[in-house]
Design an enzyme around this catalytic site. Structure first.
Site, PDB file in Angstrom:
ATOM      1  N   ASP A 460     -23.679 -76.008  29.473  1.00  0.00           N
ATOM      2  CA  ASP A 460     -23.413 -74.518  29.616  1.00  0.00           C
ATOM      3  C   ASP A 460     -24.043 -74.007  31.070  1.00  0.00           C
ATOM      4  O   ASP A 460     -24.783 -73.215  31.276  1.00  0.00           O
ATOM      5  CB  ASP A 460     -24.588 -74.179  28.258  1.00  0.00           C
ATOM      6  N   GLU A 537     -18.011 -73.180  23.085  1.00  0.00           N
ATOM      7  CA  GLU A 537     -17.774 -72.122  22.310  1.00  0.00           C
ATOM      8  C   GLU A 537     -17.713 -70.406  22.391  1.00  0.00           C
ATOM      9  O   GLU A 537     -16.145 -69.884  22.586  1.00  0.00           O
ATOM     10  CB  GLU A 537     -19.232 -72.035  21.601  1.00  0.00           C
ATOM     11  N   GLU A 541     -19.062 -65.447  27.763  1.00  0.00           N
ATOM     12  CA  GLU A 541     -19.649 -66.429  28.968  1.00  0.00           C
ATOM     13  C   GLU A 541     -18.988 -67.477  30.332  1.00  0.00           C
ATOM     14  O   GLU A 541     -19.380 -66.848  30.991  1.00  0.00           O
ATOM     15  CB  GLU A 541     -20.894 -66.703  28.056  1.00  0.00           C
TER      16      GLU A 541
END
Length: 936
Positions: A460, A537, A541
């Site tokens: 991430d 996911e 973002e």
């Protein structure tokens, strides 16, 4: 779904957060991200006015196995000093997450899937989806059809030996034998090189041989067709499930998955044109983003240097390059094959603006009150300490700076800027409670305190750092000195190099750590240690980082970096449209039963998140954060409406927790409906943690006034956008430069924008002259064009598309895996006495008992709902090669709804095989591939 997924993949990476993915990169040091050298060996490394460390803070961890043991990259000597793109579709080759698996987890290249094991490389071609997790997940899971290797190979591990933009070469060695196999996205071939043994293919079941020509063998395993190619002069020997061939002093052989047995001759042509590398190049000019995807090859025999590539849906929708009739099944829908070593895509640039334009719909006094609530809060960062939640807080403040400036609240603007600068400077200075640390083994920069595996699993980074880059871009818009390399700009560039490095020669950070240029989107996991492959996911973002690059590049005068952001955003936008939202309704299996997924996996997709099954968050996780980079979502307004409708069905009513995010999402297609929901609450709600009442109020009321984004028009400046309401377009652009400039839009409008300012103008909506997206059509005759298009153009080349098999089931009257052609923005009045007509050429080859069938549908207003559908009787084909004509004369089978005036409507033609067990073809690009609608 989460519980089932955990069982299936033995996951240990549970998290309670709204995020998990990776972003892209592209270009070279020309983008100007600073020196490419590795950091000096010192405890603290200066970076402009900031600094970072080369050792982790006490008590923290870097990358580990699932048991917590430190882990370093699993690379050959040749690759040891090359930064690894950790968050990729094949990362488990380099990151040994599980101690008992030194090979890899399943890797999803598409159309093929792979898994390394001691004896070589498992290869599969999953073509039938499974619905698991109480209907919440679909997957085309890896299942080996065969294993390719060498006789006797028994390697203790598999390492990554070489890689390029979308290919990788794993390596096996057992002391007596060495083996390499180059694989990649869109590659139907596996290119093998080995020493110390014969070529060996082990099949999962006894194969059926359909062709045997010495060094070329055609076999069928589990219903899938493969061709095996040994060096000329060799011969394949089949013994049960073992197939071997001596290499005759050579060290190479290959195999390919075939779309059909009759494709063997075409694939044989390229059997020894070995792919040695892959690279994407792009440009963003005049409101258009173009990208060229190229393979480099080496002729092992003869002189052939061409190859075959399977394009994903997000690619073939945007190319005019010729495609073959061959197709493959994949979790991303149909892949179409090109016979060439390169292809080019072209898309409208999806603009990014610092803020929505000023409008009369915003009450300045009310907005100022909301702004003060944030700026004067006792803790504007809401206790955030780690990289993710600090980023969310920075993003929340960043959205309000240009809003405050827009209404003249300069004191509030400057206070917000000061808060952002102060927090970023804390993180950008080594030695405090929060800092960044460089890991020389993994070539990555990690922020501590870390969160959600950003340290121990390299997860991430693109999610977390997107907020830092975006916030810095807003600061740079108002304070260029703060963003200078000598000040804090160098630290921002380190975050960019870590997450979206545009250089292939930077020794400190990998090129494209997480953005998969061929898949079209980012990946979240740093180790890819799942049976389902890698995952992403929160695609939004990831988009947030691309938008931040556009704004940072524009604000600092780095147009190369700005255009990198445009390429990333535009590419990922189409991937999101197709693979997260299934906007064309051509990707998700019919049995899946959902209109969106919260998470995309290498094997498919899941209606879920990592931390909750709450529908609001499943739908909202691919919306947050809402920014001027979110406008791209408005390209498919019908998909937004379906998305919101499903959320409310699953939720048992309108959103309650993430209502602000979902209101803003809805306003991209229906601002009035979103405003009604806002007005119904009248500010009496709790904002999502990255949101504020100020931003939501400004967003919804602005769009209600100027209209939803009009994505049919683009400007030649990446920081521009267009909105439309009741026939009036609002044009806006921000000029970060030091001199005035004129922005030209694709509908012919121009806008003069002063230096370092935003300008806005209005005008009547007009047709779009861009041939890629034609304006409202008044013609009534359309040709079928490869790529799913109905067009009035008569200059497109002739071609053919594949019609999928009915798989042995009677599909009469019900479209099954149809080949779809559409035209949008059609205007016309019903012609008295006329009826729908079509003339198509179809060919089933030598296959017996096929039956192409057509349905023509009319969406009268373009709102995503088809008001009229006409299904025609199928056409029984003959088993003889050659085109046959299928027309409306076969007669109507069923008709629903009524015709009416088309106002920016959509016309769709679907063709599928109603019977049989084989594929057929339909001609495109000719006068014998025509639909005529009953309109004038």
């Amino acid at each position: 779904m989460i519980e089932v997924l955990l069982v299936r993949t033995s996951l240990s990476r549970l998290a309670s957060r709204p995020a998990a993915a990776t972003l892209l990169a592209i270009a070279v040091a020309a983008v100007g991200l600073g020196p490419a050298a590795s950091p000096a060996a010192a405890a603290t490394i200066p970076a402009g006015a900031g600094s970072y460390t080369d050792s982790r803070p006490a008590g923290t961890s870097g990358p580990t196995t699932n048991t917590g043991a430190p882990v370093t990259p699993k690379l050959t000597t040749a690759a040891r000093d090359k930064p690894v793109p950790t968050n990729d579709w094949w990362s488990s080759l380099a990151y040994q997450r599980y101690g008992d698996n030194p090979y890899s987890t399943p890797m999803y290249g598409h159309p093929l899937t792979y898994q390394a094991k001691a004896s070589g490389l498992e290869v599969g071609y999953p073509t039938t989806p499974a619905i698991v997790g109480d209907g919440r997940q679909y997957e085309y899971a890896h299942k080996a059809d065969l294993t390719v290797g060498l006789s006797g190979l028994n390697s203790p591990d598999t390492k990554a030996d070489a890689w390029s933009d979308w290919t990788v070469t794993p390596y096996w060695a057992d002391g007596s034998r060495t083996f390499r196999a180059t694989i990649g996205h869109g590659m139907p071939f596996v290119y093998a090189k080995g020493s110390g043994g014969d070529a060996r293919i082990t099949t999962a079941s006894t194969p059926t041989v359909f062709s045997d020509d010495g060094n070329v063998l055609g076999i069928t395993v589990a219903g899938h067709h493969y061709a095996l190619f040994a060096p000329t002069g060799s011969d394949w020997n089949v013994s049960g499930t073992a197939i071997t061939a001596g290499l005759g002093g050579k060290d190479y052989f290959s195999l390919a998955v075939l779309p059909s047995t009759d494709a063997l001759a075409t694939y044989r042509k390229y059997a020894f044109s070995f792919v040695t590398g892959s690279q994407v190049a792009w440009q963003s000019t005049g409101g258009t983003v173009k990208a060229t995807y190229s393979l480099t090859t080496e002729a092992k025999e003869g002189t052939e240097r061409g190859t075959l590539q399977a394009l994903y849906r997000h690619q073939w929708l945007h190319t005019t390059d010729a495609l073959t009739p061959y197709t493959y099944v994949s979790p991303r829908g149909t892949m179409k094959v090109r016979e060439s070593a390169s292809f080019t895509t072209s898309q409208k640039n999806n603009g990014v603006v610092p803020a929505l334009p000023a409008s009369s719909g915003v009450d300045k006094a009310r907005l100022a009150g909301y702004l003060n609530e944030v700026a004067n809060a006792s803790d504007p960062f809401s206790g955030a300490a780690d990289t993710y939640w600090t980023g969310k807080a920075l993003g929340r403040l960043a959205q309000l700076v240009p809003v405050a400036d827009q209404i003249g609240e300069t004191a509030t603007r400057d206070k917000l800027l000061g808060l952002m600068k102060g927090r970023l400077q804390e993180w950008f200075t080594a030695g405090g409670a929060s800092e960044f640390s460089y890991d020389k083994d993994w070539k990555t920069l990690t922020g501590y305190p870390a969160s959600y595996g950003s340290d121990t699993e390299l997860n991430d980074h693109h999610f977390h750092y997107s907020y830092y880059v975006y916030a810095a871009a807003i600061i740079a818009q108002y304070d260029q000195a703060w963003a200078a390399d000598s000040a804090w700009g160098t630290m921002i560039k380190h975050l960019i190099r870590d997450t979206a490095n545009p250089s292939r020669t930077d020794s400190a950070y990998p090129f494209l750590r997480g953005f998969d240029v061929y898949a079209g989107h980012s990946w979240a996991s740093g180790h890819q240690g799942f049976a389902a492959g890698n995952n992403q996911e929160s695609s939004s973002e990831s988009i947030n980082l691309s938008a931040g690059l556009v704004l940072w590049g524009a604000a600092t005068g780095d147009n190369n970096l700005r255009d990198l952001g445009s390429f990333l955003l535009t590419t990922e936008s189409e991937a999101i449209t197709q693979y997260w939202f299934d906007a064309s309704q051509q990707v998700f299996p019919a049995s899946f039963g959902h209109d969106t997924v919260g998470m995309v996996w290498g094997s498919g997709g899941a209606y879920s998140t990592w931390w909750t099954a709450n529908p609001e968050e499943i739908h909202g996780i691919n919306v947050l954060p809402v920014t001027g980079g979110s406008l791209h979502l408005a390209r498919e307004k019908a998909a937004i409406k379906r998305n919101i409708a499903e959320m409310e069905r699953e939720n048992g009513g309108p959103a309650q927790e993430w209502r602000d995010l979902l209101w803003q999402f809805e306003s991209l297609s229906d601002p009035a409906a979103a405003k009604a929901k806002w007005d119904g609450v009248n500010g009496n709600y709790e904002p999502e943690q990255g949101e504020s009442k100020a931003h939501t109020y400004h967003w919804i009321n602005t769009l209600n006034t100027v209209g939803a984004p009009d994505m049919t028009v683009s400007g030649d400046l990446p920081t521009s956008a267009v909105f439309s309401k009741d026939g009036t377009r609002t044009y806006t652009a921000h000029n970060h430069g030091s001199t005035a400039r004129t922005v030209t839009f694709s509908d012919g409008r121009t806008l003069s924008v002063p230096a370092r300012s935003t300008a806005t103008s209005t005008g009547p909506g007009g047709s779009d002259p861009d041939p890629e997206e034609p304006g409202p059509s008044t013609g009534n005759t359309f040709r079928l064009k490869s790529g799913g298009v109905l067009t009035t153009a008569t200059t497109d080349p002739a071609g053919a598309d594949t019609i999928a098999s009915a798989d042995g089931v009677n599909r009469d009257g019900t479209p099954y895996r149809p080949t779809v052609y559409e035209v949008k923005k059609v205007n016309g009045k019903v012609a008295s006495g006329a009826a729908t007509a079509f003339r198509l050429r179809v060919d089933a080859g030598t296959k017996v008992g096929l039956a192409p069938q057509v349905r023509v549908s009319y969406d009268l207003t373009g709102d995503g709902t088809f008001d009229r559908a006409e299904t025609f009787r199928y056409f029984a084909t003959d088993p003889v090669n050659g085109w046959e004509e299928y027309t409306q004369a076969s007669g109507a089978q069923a008709t629903t709804g009524s015709l009416g005036e088309l106002k920016n409507g959509t016309v769709r033609l679907e063709i599928w095989n109603a019977l049989g067990n084989g594929t057929s073809h339909v001609q495109t690009g000719t006068d014998a591939a025509v639909l005529k609608i009953p309109y004038v």
